[in-house]
Design a protein around this motif. Structure first.
Motif, PDB file in Angstrom:
ATOM      1  N   LEU A 148       0.831  -1.199   0.000  1.00 45.85           N
ATOM      2  CA  LEU A 148       0.000   0.000   0.000  1.00 45.85           C
ATOM      3  C   LEU A 148       0.868   1.253   0.000  1.00 45.85           C
ATOM      4  O   LEU A 148       1.990   1.243   0.526  1.00 45.85           O
ATOM      5  CB  LEU A 148      -0.918  -0.002   1.221  1.00 45.85           C
ATOM      6  N   PRO A 149       0.379   2.344  -0.572  1.00 46.39           N
ATOM      7  CA  PRO A 149       1.157   3.585  -0.554  1.00 46.39           C
ATOM      8  C   PRO A 149       1.207   4.168   0.854  1.00 46.39           C
ATOM      9  O   PRO A 149       0.358   3.857   1.700  1.00 46.39           O
ATOM     10  CB  PRO A 149       0.382   4.504  -1.514  1.00 46.39           C
ATOM     11  N   PRO A 150       2.193   5.035   1.140  1.00 46.80           N
ATOM     12  CA  PRO A 150       2.216   5.716   2.444  1.00 46.80           C
ATOM     13  C   PRO A 150       0.999   6.614   2.576  1.00 46.80           C
ATOM     14  O   PRO A 150       0.376   6.999   1.582  1.00 46.80           O
ATOM     15  CB  PRO A 150       3.523   6.514   2.402  1.00 46.80           C
ATOM     16  N   TRP A 151       0.664   6.999   3.794  1.00 46.28           N
ATOM     17  CA  TRP A 151      -0.566   7.759   4.041  1.00 46.28           C
ATOM     18  C   TRP A 151      -0.602   9.037   3.224  1.00 46.28           C
ATOM     19  O   TRP A 151      -1.670   9.472   2.791  1.00 46.28           O
ATOM     20  CB  TRP A 151      -0.703   8.067   5.531  1.00 46.28           C
ATOM     21  N   TYR A 152       0.562   9.648   2.990  1.00 50.93           N
ATOM     22  CA  TYR A 152       0.574  10.929   2.277  1.00 50.93           C
ATOM     23  C   TYR A 152       0.445  10.756   0.762  1.00 50.93           C
ATOM     24  O   TYR A 152       0.449  11.748   0.027  1.00 50.93           O
ATOM     25  CB  TYR A 152       1.849  11.721   2.611  1.00 50.93           C
ATOM     26  N   ARG A 153       0.313   9.489   0.297  1.00 51.47           N
ATOM     27  CA  ARG A 153       0.039   9.267  -1.119  1.00 51.47           C
ATOM     28  C   ARG A 153      -1.231   8.441  -1.318  1.00 51.47           C
ATOM     29  O   ARG A 153      -1.417   7.841  -2.372  1.00 51.47           O
ATOM     30  CB  ARG A 153       1.231   8.569  -1.788  1.00 51.47           C
ATOM     31  N   THR A 154      -2.110   8.449  -0.324  1.00 53.62           N
ATOM     32  CA  THR A 154      -3.385   7.747  -0.458  1.00 53.62           C
ATOM     33  C   THR A 154      -4.409   8.674  -1.103  1.00 53.62           C
ATOM     34  O   THR A 154      -4.206   9.891  -1.188  1.00 53.62           O
ATOM     35  CB  THR A 154      -3.900   7.287   0.914  1.00 53.62           C
ATOM     36  N   ILE A 155      -5.542   8.122  -1.521  1.00 56.40           N
ATOM     37  CA  ILE A 155      -6.591   8.913  -2.161  1.00 56.40           C
ATOM     38  C   ILE A 155      -7.132   9.966  -1.208  1.00 56.40           C
ATOM     39  O   ILE A 155      -7.434  11.098  -1.608  1.00 56.40           O
ATOM     40  CB  ILE A 155      -7.726   7.986  -2.676  1.00 56.40           C
ATOM     41  N   TRP A 156      -7.212   9.619   0.095  1.00 61.33           N
ATOM     42  CA  TRP A 156      -7.718  10.582   1.071  1.00 61.33           C
ATOM     43  C   TRP A 156      -6.745  11.731   1.246  1.00 61.33           C
ATOM     44  O   TRP A 156      -7.169  12.894   1.453  1.00 61.33           O
ATOM     45  CB  TRP A 156      -7.983   9.893   2.403  1.00 61.33           C
ATOM     46  N   ALA A 157      -5.460  11.431   1.180  1.00 58.42           N
ATOM     47  CA  ALA A 157      -4.464  12.504   1.276  1.00 58.42           C
ATOM     48  C   ALA A 157      -4.581  13.445   0.082  1.00 58.42           C
ATOM     49  O   ALA A 157      -4.521  14.674   0.235  1.00 58.42           O
ATOM     50  CB  ALA A 157      -3.057  11.907   1.345  1.00 58.42           C
ATOM     51  N   TYR A 158      -4.775  12.884  -1.123  1.00 54.25           N
ATOM     52  CA  TYR A 158      -4.917  13.728  -2.313  1.00 54.25           C
ATOM     53  C   TYR A 158      -6.191  14.577  -2.239  1.00 54.25           C
ATOM     54  O   TYR A 158      -6.192  15.733  -2.679  1.00 54.25           O
ATOM     55  CB  TYR A 158      -4.905  12.875  -3.576  1.00 54.25           C
ATOM     56  N   ILE A 159      -7.257  14.026  -1.691  1.00 59.97           N
ATOM     57  CA  ILE A 159      -8.476  14.822  -1.495  1.00 59.97           C
ATOM     58  C   ILE A 159      -8.204  15.971  -0.531  1.00 59.97           C
ATOM     59  O   ILE A 159      -8.625  17.117  -0.764  1.00 59.97           O
ATOM     60  CB  ILE A 159      -9.620  13.924  -0.984  1.00 59.97           C
ATOM     61  N   PHE A 160      -7.476  15.671   0.540  1.00 57.50           N
ATOM     62  CA  PHE A 160      -7.127  16.717   1.509  1.00 57.50           C
ATOM     63  C   PHE A 160      -6.277  17.801   0.849  1.00 57.50           C
ATOM     64  O   PHE A 160      -6.515  18.997   1.056  1.00 57.50           O
ATOM     65  CB  PHE A 160      -6.381  16.095   2.694  1.00 57.50           C
ATOM     66  N   TYR A 161      -5.273  17.365   0.039  1.00 56.48           N
ATOM     67  CA  TYR A 161      -4.442  18.347  -0.655  1.00 56.48           C
ATOM     68  C   TYR A 161      -5.299  19.226  -1.568  1.00 56.48           C
ATOM     69  O   TYR A 161      -5.089  20.448  -1.658  1.00 56.48           O
ATOM     70  CB  TYR A 161      -3.372  17.649  -1.500  1.00 56.48           C
ATOM     71  N   GLY A 162      -6.279  18.609  -2.268  1.00 57.61           N
ATOM     72  CA  GLY A 162      -7.147  19.373  -3.156  1.00 57.61           C
ATOM     73  C   GLY A 162      -7.957  20.404  -2.402  1.00 57.61           C
ATOM     74  O   GLY A 162      -8.096  21.556  -2.845  1.00 57.61           O
ATOM     75  N   VAL A 163      -8.495  20.001  -1.240  1.00 54.91           N
ATOM     76  CA  VAL A 163      -9.279  20.933  -0.434  1.00 54.91           C
ATOM     77  C   VAL A 163      -8.406  22.086   0.041  1.00 54.91           C
ATOM     78  O   VAL A 163      -8.826  23.258   0.017  1.00 54.91           O
ATOM     79  CB  VAL A 163      -9.918  20.192   0.762  1.00 54.91           C
ATOM     80  N   VAL A 164      -7.180  21.785   0.478  1.00 53.72           N
ATOM     81  CA  VAL A 164      -6.266  22.836   0.944  1.00 53.72           C
ATOM     82  C   VAL A 164      -5.925  23.807  -0.187  1.00 53.72           C
ATOM     83  O   VAL A 164      -5.919  25.026   0.004  1.00 53.72           O
ATOM     84  CB  VAL A 164      -4.976  22.207   1.524  1.00 53.72           C
ATOM     85  N   VAL A 165      -5.665  23.270  -1.392  1.00 58.05           N
ATOM     86  CA  VAL A 165      -5.337  24.130  -2.534  1.00 58.05           C
ATOM     87  C   VAL A 165      -6.520  25.024  -2.886  1.00 58.05           C
ATOM     88  O   VAL A 165      -6.353  26.231  -3.137  1.00 58.05           O
ATOM     89  CB  VAL A 165      -4.909  23.276  -3.750  1.00 58.05           C
ATOM     90  N   LEU A 166      -7.745  24.452  -2.907  1.00 58.94           N
ATOM     91  CA  LEU A 166      -8.931  25.255  -3.203  1.00 58.94           C
ATOM     92  C   LEU A 166      -9.138  26.337  -2.155  1.00 58.94           C
ATOM     93  O   LEU A 166      -9.483  27.483  -2.489  1.00 58.94           O
ATOM     94  CB  LEU A 166     -10.166  24.351  -3.286  1.00 58.94           C
ATOM     95  N   ALA A 167      -8.921  25.965  -0.880  1.00 58.58           N
ATOM     96  CA  ALA A 167      -9.064  26.954   0.190  1.00 58.58           C
ATOM     97  C   ALA A 167      -8.028  28.064   0.042  1.00 58.58           C
ATOM     98  O   ALA A 167      -8.334  29.247   0.260  1.00 58.58           O
ATOM     99  CB  ALA A 167      -8.924  26.270   1.552  1.00 58.58           C
TER     100      ALA A 167
END
Length: 203
Positions: A148-167
């Protein structure tokens, strides 16, 4: 059997086993069927970091399915064997790992385990083949597993990154709009002051 004093002696194709009543004679050649089909099996899979931990273990010919390994435990040891009960026969193994890390077949050896360290995330296929000095037709087996990928490369991490970028984009846009409105208001006040000054001069 004699409890705590078990004793077995091999003598040719038979074994002499000590018992309380005397001894028993076991003919080994009748136990081993040379025509029986040998199977190659993955016995156990361990993660080896930070400590040994059994994640798969079977003693029969069933391959693990959907075996997932956390990225923090991406060093593993695979143990395997052939159900060859002829101790006078030499068994040799060769392996390869396909998938995220591609390898060719290894040289044949008597080793019954293989270790991999620091595997990157992805899907892997561990392939194994064996031959004996009495039968050079290889026997094959394989099994699949996923690191499995590390937590910072999971789908949930990418969703979080997207939310942070939009914010962040919204915050920048908000500050720019606020600054623009402030400049417009300042310009309006300056024009009003100039108009009042002009009217005062005219009067």
């Amino acid at each position: 059997m004699i409890e705590d004093f078990e004793d077995v002696h091999l003598c040719g194709n038979q074994a002499i086993i000590g018992t309380e009543e005397g001894f028993s004679l076991l003919k080994l050649d009748k136990l081993y069927n040379k025509n029986s089909r040998m199977t190659l099996q993955i016995r156990r899979v361990y993660t080896t970091a930070p400590k040994d931990s059994l994640i798969y273990g079977r003693s029969f010919d069933v391959n693990p399915e959907n075996l997932s390994i956390n990225y923090g435990n991406n060093s593993i040891r695979i143990e395997y064997s052939l159900n060859n009960y002829d101790k006078s026969s030499t068994t040799l193994y060769s392996y390869k790992l396909g998938g995220a890390r591609e390898e060719g077949w290894s040289e044949y050896s008597e080793s019954t385990s293989k270790e991999y360290t620091h595997l990157s995330e992805g899907k892997y296929i561990f392939s194994l083949r064996t031959i004996t000095d009495k039968d050079f037709a290889p026997i094959y087996t394989s099994f699949e597993f996923v690191v499995l990928p590390p937590w910072y490369r999971t789908i949930w991490a990418y969703i979080f990154y997207g939310v942070v970028v939009l914010a962040l984009i919204y915050f920048i846009y908000y500050r720019i709009e606020k600054s623009r409105k402030h400049i417009i208001e300042s310009k309006k006040r300056e024009l009003q002051i100039q108009e009042l000054k002009f009217k005062n001069k005219m009067s």
